[in-house]
Design a protein around this motif. Sequence first.
Motif, PDB file in Angstrom:
ATOM      1  N   ASN A  50      25.435   3.181 -26.363  1.00  0.00           N
ATOM      2  CA  ASN A  50      24.435   4.200 -26.088  1.00  0.00           C
ATOM      3  C   ASN A  50      25.017   5.577 -26.388  1.00  0.00           C
ATOM      4  O   ASN A  50      26.150   5.877 -26.015  1.00  0.00           O
ATOM      5  N   GLY A  51      24.227   6.401 -27.075  1.00  0.00           N
ATOM      6  CA  GLY A  51      24.710   7.715 -27.447  1.00  0.00           C
ATOM      7  C   GLY A  51      25.451   7.760 -28.760  1.00  0.00           C
ATOM      8  O   GLY A  51      25.970   8.808 -29.157  1.00  0.00           O
ATOM      9  N   SER A  52      25.480   6.624 -29.471  1.00  0.00           N
ATOM     10  CA  SER A  52      26.217   6.564 -30.733  1.00  0.00           C
ATOM     11  C   SER A  52      25.436   7.146 -31.903  1.00  0.00           C
ATOM     12  O   SER A  52      26.002   7.388 -32.975  1.00  0.00           O
ATOM     13  N   GLY A  53      24.121   7.342 -31.727  1.00  0.00           N
ATOM     14  CA  GLY A  53      23.306   7.893 -32.802  1.00  0.00           C
ATOM     15  C   GLY A  53      22.300   6.920 -33.377  1.00  0.00           C
ATOM     16  O   GLY A  53      21.591   7.259 -34.325  1.00  0.00           O
ATOM     17  N   LYS A  54      22.212   5.723 -32.810  1.00  0.00           N
ATOM     18  CA  LYS A  54      21.307   4.706 -33.347  1.00  0.00           C
ATOM     19  C   LYS A  54      19.850   5.170 -33.291  1.00  0.00           C
ATOM     20  O   LYS A  54      19.116   5.055 -34.275  1.00  0.00           O
ATOM     21  N   SER A  55      19.434   5.682 -32.136  1.00  0.00           N
ATOM     22  CA  SER A  55      18.040   6.107 -31.985  1.00  0.00           C
ATOM     23  C   SER A  55      17.716   7.284 -32.900  1.00  0.00           C
ATOM     24  O   SER A  55      16.602   7.378 -33.439  1.00  0.00           O
ATOM     25  N   THR A  56      18.679   8.168 -33.100  1.00  0.00           N
ATOM     26  CA  THR A  56      18.451   9.302 -33.996  1.00  0.00           C
ATOM     27  C   THR A  56      18.298   8.833 -35.438  1.00  0.00           C
ATOM     28  O   THR A  56      17.472   9.367 -36.193  1.00  0.00           O
ATOM     29  N   LEU A  57      19.062   7.829 -35.827  1.00  0.00           N
ATOM     30  CA  LEU A  57      18.936   7.275 -37.168  1.00  0.00           C
ATOM     31  C   LEU A  57      17.540   6.688 -37.369  1.00  0.00           C
ATOM     32  O   LEU A  57      16.911   6.904 -38.420  1.00  0.00           O
ATOM     33  N   VAL A  58      17.055   5.959 -36.372  1.00  0.00           N
ATOM     34  CA  VAL A  58      15.698   5.412 -36.446  1.00  0.00           C
ATOM     35  C   VAL A  58      14.680   6.540 -36.547  1.00  0.00           C
ATOM     36  O   VAL A  58      13.732   6.489 -37.354  1.00  0.00           O
ATOM     37  N   ALA A  59      14.860   7.587 -35.737  1.00  0.00           N
ATOM     38  CA  ALA A  59      13.927   8.715 -35.761  1.00  0.00           C
ATOM     39  C   ALA A  59      13.933   9.410 -37.117  1.00  0.00           C
ATOM     40  O   ALA A  59      12.881   9.829 -37.621  1.00  0.00           O
ATOM     41  N   LEU A  60      15.090   9.530 -37.730  1.00  0.00           N
ATOM     42  CA  LEU A  60      15.189  10.168 -39.045  1.00  0.00           C
ATOM     43  C   LEU A  60      14.419   9.383 -40.090  1.00  0.00           C
ATOM     44  O   LEU A  60      13.610   9.952 -40.852  1.00  0.00           O
ATOM     45  N   LEU A  61      14.639   8.078 -40.143  1.00  0.00           N
ATOM     46  CA  LEU A  61      13.988   7.253 -41.155  1.00  0.00           C
ATOM     47  C   LEU A  61      12.494   7.110 -40.893  1.00  0.00           C
ATOM     48  O   LEU A  61      11.734   6.812 -41.824  1.00  0.00           O
ATOM     49  N   SER A  62      12.074   7.345 -39.652  1.00  0.00           N
ATOM     50  CA  SER A  62      10.675   7.183 -39.282  1.00  0.00           C
ATOM     51  C   SER A  62       9.886   8.476 -39.347  1.00  0.00           C
ATOM     52  O   SER A  62       8.693   8.487 -39.049  1.00  0.00           O
ATOM     53  N   GLY A  63      10.551   9.571 -39.705  1.00  0.00           N
ATOM     54  CA  GLY A  63       9.850  10.832 -39.832  1.00  0.00           C
ATOM     55  C   GLY A  63       9.725  11.628 -38.558  1.00  0.00           C
ATOM     56  O   GLY A  63       8.984  12.620 -38.509  1.00  0.00           O
ATOM     57  N   LEU A  64      10.466  11.247 -37.512  1.00  0.00           N
ATOM     58  CA  LEU A  64      10.412  11.963 -36.241  1.00  0.00           C
ATOM     59  C   LEU A  64      11.529  12.985 -36.096  1.00  0.00           C
ATOM     60  O   LEU A  64      11.472  13.840 -35.209  1.00  0.00           O
ATOM     61  N   ALA A  65      12.566  12.880 -36.911  1.00  0.00           N
ATOM     62  CA  ALA A  65      13.679  13.828 -36.882  1.00  0.00           C
ATOM     63  C   ALA A  65      13.978  14.263 -38.313  1.00  0.00           C
ATOM     64  O   ALA A  65      13.692  13.526 -39.267  1.00  0.00           O
TER      65      ALA A  65
END
Length: 275
Positions: A50-65
Amino acid sequence: MTTLATGSTTARLPVLDLRGVTVRYGNVAALSRVTATLPAGEITCVLGENGSGKSTLVALLSGLARHVEGKLMVDGEPVRFRSPRQARAAGIATVWQDLAVAPLLSVWRNFFLGAEPSRGHGPLRRLDLERARATTVSALARVGVMGLDPDAPASTLRPGERQSLAIARALHFGARALVVDEPTAPLAVPQQTLLLQSIVTARSQGLAVLLVTNTPRYAHLVGDRFLLLAHGQVAGTLTREDVDVADLTRLMAGGEEFSALTAALTALHPELGER
């Protein structure tokens, strides 16, 4: 499929390619200089605490970040998504951790979500209900979900079936890349099996698949590549041939053993540091 001619050979461009990508939330770098390649017809498993950046990577590819440094490439062309709609238009479908469905709507309504088939023209145009039901049943069977009543409310679906419904929809509507954020709630073995079967089907259909998971056993079972994240950075990029499930489990434990094993593998395989 996009290819690049090189001399007498033709190289296939990856569907998604991240080159030194950084995503910041304020002054915090949630992803820092991340480089990764997602080829068509392969499953890339993303692992990390947790906190490694996995969710941010998903958000980037999904257009949320949005990234502030580096390049995000689709078929070799740089893109900067400003909304999930743009990501979907580029062929990227996301299956979220806590997948939301409209529980009171039928399974087939959830499958089409505003893209229902119709017949007739002009004032005589109307919903083709028979085709909608048949298409839903066929698409779900394609990913291993059998025997569902397309008219049943979506609330009757079990968790694994809900994710499989989203994957079936992505395949039907021509997605080229699939991002699967593993459910936070534990799934029973039959439901986990169904979800993984759907993911493998997407790979066999030529999609580039990114699977975020905290389960090394499942990752090694279906993954072709493994992207290990720690503190928003790439801690290792490995292939199925580089590690067995025991190695992958030890890597997930982190600490000095994680760094030492990654360094040893990179020394044995210098090309890993170039990916």
